[in-house]
Design a protein around this motif. Sequence first.
Motif, PDB file in Angstrom:
ATOM      1  N   ARG A 244       0.845  -1.203   0.000  1.00  0.00           N
ATOM      2  CA  ARG A 244       0.000   0.000   0.000  1.00  0.00           C
ATOM      3  C   ARG A 244       0.880   1.253   0.000  1.00  0.00           C
ATOM      4  N   ASP A 245       0.280   2.361  -0.417  1.00  0.00           N
ATOM      5  CA  ASP A 245       0.913   3.667  -0.294  1.00  0.00           C
ATOM      6  C   ASP A 245       0.774   4.147   1.146  1.00  0.00           C
ATOM      7  N   PRO A 246       1.509   5.153   1.582  1.00  0.00           N
ATOM      8  CA  PRO A 246       2.573   5.800   0.814  1.00  0.00           C
ATOM      9  C   PRO A 246       3.847   4.955   0.808  1.00  0.00           C
ATOM     10  N   PHE A 247       4.515   4.886  -0.327  1.00  0.00           N
ATOM     11  CA  PHE A 247       5.807   4.196  -0.321  1.00  0.00           C
ATOM     12  C   PHE A 247       6.855   5.128   0.266  1.00  0.00           C
ATOM     13  N   TYR A 249       9.505   7.448   0.286  1.00  0.00           N
ATOM     14  CA  TYR A 249      10.030   8.306  -0.769  1.00  0.00           C
ATOM     15  C   TYR A 249      11.525   8.577  -0.663  1.00  0.00           C
ATOM     16  N   PRO A 256      10.130   0.921  -5.576  1.00  0.00           N
ATOM     17  CA  PRO A 256       8.696   0.577  -5.655  1.00  0.00           C
ATOM     18  C   PRO A 256       8.295   0.029  -7.013  1.00  0.00           C
ATOM     19  N   GLU A 260       6.666  -3.665  -7.657  1.00  0.00           N
ATOM     20  CA  GLU A 260       5.417  -3.847  -8.428  1.00  0.00           C
ATOM     21  C   GLU A 260       5.619  -4.907  -9.512  1.00  0.00           C
ATOM     22  N   ARG A 281      -1.663  -4.845  -1.743  1.00  0.00           N
ATOM     23  CA  ARG A 281      -1.929  -3.443  -1.367  1.00  0.00           C
ATOM     24  C   ARG A 281      -2.884  -3.319  -0.182  1.00  0.00           C
ATOM     25  N   SER A 287       3.974  -2.376   4.476  1.00  0.00           N
ATOM     26  CA  SER A 287       4.420  -1.218   3.696  1.00  0.00           C
ATOM     27  C   SER A 287       5.937  -1.258   3.552  1.00  0.00           C
TER      28      SER A 287
END
Length: 477
Positions: A244-247, A249, A256, A260, A281, A287
């Motif tokens: 899931r987000d947020p990855f 950064y 990421p 995927e 997700r 995460s």
Amino acid sequence: MAIAATTLVAAPAPTKITPSKDLIGFSIGEDYKMANYTQISALLKKWETETDRMKVVSIGNTAEGRPQYMAIITSPENHKKLDYYREISVKLAHAGLSEDEAHKLSKEGKAVVWIDGGLHATETVNSQSLAEMVYQMVSRTDDETMRFLDDVILLMAVPNPDGVELVANWYMREEDVTKRTFQTLPRLYHKYVGHDNNRDSITMNMPETTNQNRVLFIDWIPQIMHNVHQTGPAGTVIFIPPFRDPFNYVFDPMIPVGIEQVGMAMHARLVSKGMGGSAMRSAAPYSTWWNGGMRTATYFHNQIGLLTEIIGGPTPAAIPLIADKQLATGDWPLPIKPQVWRYRQSIDYMIEVERAVMDYASRNRETLLFNIYGMGQRSIDRGSKDSWTVTPKRINALTTAAKAAAGDEPAGGRGRRGGAGGGGGGGGDNPFFTPALPTELYEKVLNDPAYRDPRGYVISADQDDFPTAIKFVNVLL
Ligand SMILES: [Zn+2]
């Protein structure tokens, strides 16, 4: 005749690998049976003598003094040049080469994949699926397996041998199989830290973590690392990335994206075989944020770290009926019927998922090698000039600055990013309508010199406790 045609294909000489049943008295994944670490080690050691596809090495000792074995599996031809391929993997991960050199090495090199099993010892599918995966990789002669062996160097190790020994012995001690359970385990399944052996990867207080990190971050630096866990979300069989987000950064964006790609390859293999119940997700809280875990530590080394969480165990269980898991969505594309679930089914799922990773690594061998170089090179580049990491706080600063620049007017009055809404006039209720801000705020706020990323850290020798500073630096190394 068809038979003649198939026999003409140059098949590798079949190797006779003794099945686990003949060595430890039962097959991997039999109901109410779990192999302990002594048995798993005995299987690996025996199979090593029966194949030229595998070498078994000790990567160090455990907290209780057991040797921690790692199986290195690849074609016999690759084994002859193992050090050479290891050097290529490390060189590309370290970057600092020209693009031409990196392309040349990527072309020559082999993809390196780490898959473990049994970090959390009560998650009992994984130590067993490790043994089964090793068995299949050294015994199968189908085209796909032969391609995996040619293109990929597979490293497999049990991250918590002491725990697997304890848990299997505790479960198996009851004669009456219906009394076999993990619930009554009398102590932690790692001598010092129990379940928190997956919180140690940045501090390395445990010998197993040190052993593994040496393989993962110094000796081999695999492009893909698959860390296996339990259990899957209720009503599913297995959680597989993407997350899931947020990855996170701070990672290179190829992390990421790479997760995927490989994650989707894993889902696709299961779905294409009609093996339902994989989820991603929003199906689970996993995460890319916790930094001390075995998988998440790999992101700081530009490796594609995968997590799976599967259901199952030696005592048959059930997949419950969960309403929302029966409606296919992008995050659980093929729902599964509620049913009694056996150990061997979980093992079979893990084998398919791991073969999906091998297939991805095989088909994308050169790209994976070049991408880890690219991520390393970008990291070096970022340290050679000013760079900025955009965080939620900087976005807040940006919108605050925009409001200030617009006086009391909402910043949205200045214009809009075109197209996305596909008509409909004003942006009021349209979730795709995003008001644009004055472009000059990009430099002013997001490239504000006060918020530059550090290029390096200076650790002064002139401090009270310098030995601890040295210890800290060594942990970072
Ligand atoms: Zn776990």
